[in-house]
Design a protein around this motif. Sequence first.
Motif, mmCIF file in Angstrom:
data_model
loop_
_atom_site.group_PDB
_atom_site.id
_atom_site.type_symbol
_atom_site.label_atom_id
_atom_site.label_comp_id
_atom_site.label_asym_id
_atom_site.label_seq_id
_atom_site.Cartn_x
_atom_site.Cartn_y
_atom_site.Cartn_z
ATOM 1 N N UNK A 45 0.832 -1.205 0.000
ATOM 2 C CA UNK A 45 0.000 0.000 0.000
ATOM 3 C C UNK A 45 0.866 1.254 0.000
ATOM 4 N N UNK A 46 1.956 1.227 0.752
ATOM 5 C CA UNK A 46 2.842 2.381 0.820
ATOM 6 C C UNK A 46 3.616 2.577 -0.485
ATOM 7 N N UNK A 47 4.063 1.486 -1.103
ATOM 8 C CA UNK A 47 4.761 1.598 -2.378
ATOM 9 C C UNK A 47 3.845 2.193 -3.442
ATOM 10 N N UNK A 48 2.579 1.803 -3.408
ATOM 11 C CA UNK A 48 1.606 2.360 -4.346
ATOM 12 C C UNK A 48 1.389 3.846 -4.061
ATOM 13 N N UNK A 49 1.294 4.197 -2.797
ATOM 14 C CA UNK A 49 1.153 5.599 -2.423
ATOM 15 C C UNK A 49 2.340 6.416 -2.916
ATOM 16 N N UNK A 50 3.530 5.829 -2.824
ATOM 17 C CA UNK A 50 4.734 6.517 -3.258
ATOM 18 C C UNK A 50 4.974 6.477 -4.753
ATOM 19 N N UNK A 51 4.154 5.731 -5.471
ATOM 20 C CA UNK A 51 4.292 5.668 -6.924
ATOM 21 C C UNK A 51 5.532 4.942 -7.403
ATOM 22 N N UNK A 52 6.049 4.001 -6.606
ATOM 23 C CA UNK A 52 7.250 3.253 -6.983
ATOM 24 C C UNK A 52 6.834 1.886 -7.522
ATOM 25 N N UNK A 53 6.721 1.794 -8.838
ATOM 26 C CA UNK A 53 6.245 0.564 -9.466
ATOM 27 C C UNK A 53 7.213 -0.594 -9.260
ATOM 28 N N UNK A 54 8.505 -0.314 -9.282
ATOM 29 C CA UNK A 54 9.495 -1.385 -9.100
ATOM 30 C C UNK A 54 9.397 -1.988 -7.711
ATOM 31 N N UNK A 55 9.296 -1.137 -6.708
ATOM 32 C CA UNK A 55 9.176 -1.621 -5.337
ATOM 33 C C UNK A 55 7.877 -2.387 -5.148
ATOM 34 N N UNK A 56 6.799 -1.890 -5.729
ATOM 35 C CA UNK A 56 5.517 -2.573 -5.617
ATOM 36 C C UNK A 56 5.589 -3.960 -6.252
ATOM 37 N N UNK A 57 6.227 -4.062 -7.410
ATOM 38 C CA UNK A 57 6.375 -5.358 -8.077
ATOM 39 C C UNK A 57 7.178 -6.329 -7.212
ATOM 40 N N UNK A 58 8.227 -5.823 -6.557
ATOM 41 C CA UNK A 58 9.045 -6.677 -5.687
ATOM 42 C C UNK A 58 8.238 -7.167 -4.493
ATOM 43 N N UNK A 59 7.412 -6.291 -3.927
ATOM 44 C CA UNK A 59 6.579 -6.699 -2.787
ATOM 45 C C UNK A 59 5.581 -7.766 -3.225
ATOM 46 N N UNK A 60 4.955 -7.579 -4.386
ATOM 47 C CA UNK A 60 4.010 -8.584 -4.891
ATOM 48 C C UNK A 60 4.711 -9.935 -5.077
ATOM 49 N N UNK A 61 5.937 -9.911 -5.580
ATOM 50 C CA UNK A 61 6.681 -11.164 -5.778
ATOM 51 C C UNK A 61 6.974 -11.846 -4.442
ATOM 52 N N UNK A 62 7.250 -11.053 -3.414
ATOM 53 C CA UNK A 62 7.455 -11.642 -2.093
ATOM 54 C C UNK A 62 6.164 -12.265 -1.563
ATOM 55 N N UNK A 63 5.043 -11.651 -1.849
ATOM 56 C CA UNK A 63 3.775 -12.247 -1.433
ATOM 57 C C UNK A 63 3.520 -13.555 -2.194
#
Length: 395
Positions: free
Chosen positions: A192-210
């Motif tokens: 949620x925070x990565x999305x708020x920050x607009x960091x697509x790369x970080x968001x993708x990495x978090x999804x992969x960890x999930x």
Amino acid sequence: MQLAERLLAAIRAAGEDWGPTRAENLQGQIARWETGRSAPSARWWPYLRALLPDLTDSDNTVVDSKMTRRDFLTGALAITALSASAATARSLGLVASSALAPTRTLGSVELADFQDRVRSAAKRYASGIPQWIEAEAVNLLAEGMSYLPNAGARRADVAVAAAWAGLLAGRLAFFDRGDPATGDAHLATAAALAQTGGDASLLAAVFAHRAFVAGFGGDSRGAAAWLRRSDVTAPRRGQPLLRSWLHCTRAELAARVGERDTAAKEIRSAADGMSRAGDAPEWFDWYDESRFESFAGSVALSGGKYTQAIDRLAVAREGITSVKQQAVVAFDLALAYSNDAPELAIEHATEALTLVRERQYLTALDRLPALESALAGTSWAKELRRRERELLAVG
């Protein structure tokens, strides 16, 4: 769990031998801090700072040997309130403390300090005690969330830094401590925070960890869903190293469910990304050529290609500096040698067990049952069990 129990657990996790008498006296010590009859000395700061989320105010410095009664109570009350809500604490850990803490103002100096503390925690991931670093990361996550309402133009920057802390906490809970529920809760907040920050790369990495959390738990459909979200979120241009790791993630999860062709294909795609590797985000600090080789070796091992696995794992072993990942590679090498050279399997297993004793990493120990199964019915199985008893003190 109340403060005395948390503090005692932290002390014992650090290796200090506290018997029943000293443990009973701890509650009295805390009572004296609460009443102001004494103040926590510098000896207690490392424990209290990790456990009490509000002891990092700018008015206080960790190097100061004094702590006022107000300082102590501010943090202790947060712990008490959290303990009263077991469901919240169980699902979100100390992240819930952000709802208890007052909203904070965030200037450029405060932002830089916050980012530096997140960076410092991340750098200690490989060498620190997992429970301590996770507690620190969760407190940073809560602090970052408390900044958001008044962050203004700095909102994206603080959200990304807090998301990094959440990702770190999730990795520690899941990979190091073997707690998928807590790990996934941290990762959900980080997303949620990565999305708020607009960091697509970080968001993708978090999804992969999930996806890892789901896949390691036997939920292949859930893992596939998170991998799809990761794939569509990751930037199409740039970030070849991140793309390479995402291919390795898909390869490992495919290998776990017996999809050998898919796993091999993903490893080939990951190799292509490695050949074009450029700059990577600062938070992306867990993947390089050696880690790629360990993924490739693991996939080869799952496909029964033992010679290829040994070759690739040997390359990985030479380059990996993380004790945690060295243990993973050593266990994989043990399994690769178990059929044709069991004496070498025992040698590598001993190395892995020694490393795990040095640095807790339950993901590495997950490899042990496969090795035990491979050596079952042989004299080497007894030797492996002896080494386990010797190095892990198991019954």
